[in-house]
Design a protein around this motif. Structure first.
Motif, PDB file in Angstrom:
ATOM      1  N   LYS A 127      54.079  38.042  43.868  1.00 28.51           N
ATOM      2  CA  LYS A 127      53.396  39.232  44.212  1.00 28.51           C
ATOM      3  C   LYS A 127      53.616  40.445  43.168  1.00 28.51           C
ATOM      4  O   LYS A 127      52.562  41.186  42.787  1.00 28.51           O
ATOM      5  N   VAL A 141      45.723  44.176  39.016  1.00 30.75           N
ATOM      6  CA  VAL A 141      44.672  43.615  39.989  1.00 30.75           C
ATOM      7  C   VAL A 141      43.457  44.295  40.251  1.00 30.75           C
ATOM      8  O   VAL A 141      42.548  43.892  40.407  1.00 30.75           O
ATOM      9  N   ARG A 179      46.022  37.629  42.998  1.00 35.70           N
ATOM     10  CA  ARG A 179      44.624  38.167  42.145  1.00 35.70           C
ATOM     11  C   ARG A 179      43.434  37.632  42.622  1.00 35.70           C
ATOM     12  O   ARG A 179      42.515  38.234  43.074  1.00 35.70           O
ATOM     13  N   TYR A 234      42.305  38.077  46.281  1.00 36.56           N
ATOM     14  CA  TYR A 234      41.890  39.486  46.324  1.00 36.56           C
ATOM     15  C   TYR A 234      40.271  39.563  46.009  1.00 36.56           C
ATOM     16  O   TYR A 234      39.419  40.127  46.648  1.00 36.56           O
ATOM     17  N   TYR A 257      50.926  42.240  40.597  1.00 32.61           N
ATOM     18  CA  TYR A 257      50.757  43.630  40.575  1.00 32.61           C
ATOM     19  C   TYR A 257      51.005  44.082  39.093  1.00 32.61           C
ATOM     20  O   TYR A 257      50.150  45.162  38.777  1.00 32.61           O
ATOM     21  N   VAL A 260      39.573  42.897  40.623  1.00 28.84           N
ATOM     22  CA  VAL A 260      38.713  43.255  41.952  1.00 28.84           C
ATOM     23  C   VAL A 260      37.523  44.172  41.667  1.00 28.84           C
ATOM     24  O   VAL A 260      36.721  43.782  42.272  1.00 28.84           O
TER      25      VAL A 260
END
Length: 507
Positions: A13, A21, A118, A121, A17, A25
């Motif tokens: 994670k 990300v 990623r 999301y 980040y 998105v």
């Protein structure tokens, strides 16, 4: 252990980040909002776009959202997970994680659910926009719910497959080998949508079926291309969404076992022998069950009285070729390394070939052949008297091919060591593909029938017994090749077992 407390998951994670990300998105949101704006423009001015109703427009725009979501979650997630695992193995991080108190299942879950955050999301944003499209177009919410469940299950399934690829292959791009059978067989699946297992394992049929109008009557002649009916397993109708979820769940269990076992002991084979047989049996039973309702055990005599079945003669040969392809991949991944068998022989003091045969892929191939032959026989139950020779020739071809491949694979591993895969590919090309090339060069069908792939395909095309004379002779020649391979295989194993054990260097 809770996944949010899993150190592997937390590490992945943080790495996600760190690489960023927000941009990914926003790209997904822009794509989804573009499609949403198209629907809004149509609803504001129905004459602007050529749709017959808001529902039709909603299905088109939501279908595009699903397509992008599948590309992001399934293909993007697969490549990301396999790449992360392969890179961590190369850097030694995976081995260091294995030495921690973490259980193998926790390590697998951390990579499985954390490496592609990623992409997850991005998929979540697209799914939310898809829900807005469904609501605005006044489509049933069950359409959105059913398609998203299928996409989620497929994402998890391919994530496990990617985890296994990352553990099995040294290079990240090598994991694509596991997808080759799916994409190769997919080229034939759209002609027979509800009769091919690939459409349910992926699951294309379940998603398309949810888009169909349940009140629309199917055209009898195009029944084979109809996407609105339920598929049948041995003529028993099954909801497509349940068939897809069931297949993915059972296959996922085997993949989970394989990844956890590989994490606990990297020297274990990818598949245990009983797992290989179980996976092959599951795929063969479901695939043969899907097409059994076409002939109801009377292949191919029903062709004579029904024209719509006559043009589908190629379906069973395609299934036969797919069975061979799946058998080859299972044998390749379940075959133990020669040195592992040699160590076991030295440990037990059993120097004969009985132990080798019980551990090698040769005996496993015989089990796979028995399963495939039993299921293929179900299509000839009521026509065996007239067409039994076709089944016998097809199963003879299956027997020769899988036996040839298992012997060739182990012979090349014993003889050529690290260069074995290249020689396996070379001989498969010579024995299977080269005859078709020569047949095209010299315009001779007889040369094409010399291929190891030809006899079974010809036998299952509904031709009469006179047309099977050349394939029968070709099968006899192929069996002679198998005998020669067996002699060389036996000799190489004897040399390996008789070789003195390697001793550590003297200090």
């Amino acid at each position: 252990m809770n996944i949010t407390e899993n150190p592997i998951f937390l590490t992945q994670k943080r790495l996600t980040y760190r690489t960023g990300v927000l941009a990914a998105v926003l790209i997904a949101a822009l794509i989804g909002l573009s499609l949403l704006s198209g629907l809004i423009a149509y609803l504001a001015d129905p004459k602007a776009l050529t749709f017959r109703s808001p529902q039709e427009a909603g299905k088109v725009f939501y279908g595009w959202v699903i397509g992008v979501e599948i590309l992001v979650l399934i293909l993007g997630g697969f490549s990301k997970i396999s790449k992360v695992l392969a890179d961590d193995r190369k850097a030694g991080l995976w081995d260091s994680n294995r030495l921690t108190p973490l259980k193998p299942a926790a390590i697998v879950a951390g990579y499985w659910l954390g490496s592609a955050l990623r992409e997850i999301y991005m998929g979540a944003v697209l799914a939310g926009i898809g829900l807005v499209i469904v609501v605005l177009a006044k489509l049933p919410v069950t359409l959105w719910l059913g398609t998203q469940i299928l996409i989620l299950s497929t994402t998890l399934f391919f994530g496990l497959l990617a985890s296994l690829a990352g553990m099995a292959f040294q290079r990240p791009q090598s994991g694509i080998i596991l997808l080759l059978p799916l994409f190769f067989l997919q080229t034939f699946s759209f002609a027979f949508p509800k009769f091919t297992i690939i459409n349910f394992l992926l699951p294309i049929y379940g998603i398309v079926n949810l888009f169909q109008d349940p009140n629309q009557a199917a055209n009898d002649y195009n029944d084979f291309r109809n996407w609105s009916d339920w598929p049948g397993i041995f003529a028993l109708p099954v909801p497509p969404i349940l068939l897809s979820l069931g297949l993915q769940f059972v296959m996922g269990l085997f993949l989970w076992r394989a990844t956890v076992r590989k994490t606990a002991n990297p020297f274990q084979p990818l598949l245990l022998r009983w797992e290989a047989i179980a996976i092959f049996a599951l795929l063969v039973v479901v695939q043969q069950g899907l097409i059994w309702g076409i002939w109801h055990g009377r292949f191919p005599t029903v062709f004579a009285s029904d024209h719509k079945f006559y043009e589908r003669e190629s379906l069973l040969p395609i299934v036969h070729g797919g069975t061979i392809l799946v058998g080859v991949f299972i044998l390749a991944f379940a075959s133990p390394l020669p040195e592992r068998v040699r160590v076991e022989a030295l440990r037990t003091g059993s120097g004969n070939l009985r132990l080798v045969f019980s551990r090698s892929a040769v005996s496993l191939s015989l089990a796979l052949i028995a399963v495939a032959a039993a299921m293929s026989l179900t299509h000839f139950i009521f026509s065996f008297k007239d067409r039994g020779y076709a089944w016998a020739l097809a199963m003879g071809n299956l027997f020769v091919f899988l036996l040839m491949f298992s012997l060739l694979l182990e012979y090349c591993r014993l003889r050529f060591k690290r260069r074995s895969l290249g020689f396996v590919a070379l001989w498969l090309f010579v024995l299977c593909i080269l005859p078709f090339i020569l047949a095209g060069v010299f315009s001779s069908e007889a040369l094409a029938k010399l291929s190891f792939l030809a006899p079974g395909t010809v036998a299952l095309t509904g031709t009469n017994s006179d047309d099977l004379i050349v394939p029968a002779y070709a099968t006899a020649i192929h069996f002679g090749v198998v005998v020669l391979l067996f002699i060389g295989w036996q000799r190489q194993w004897k040399l390996l077992i008789a070789a003195p054990p390697l001793l550590p260097p003297a200090r």
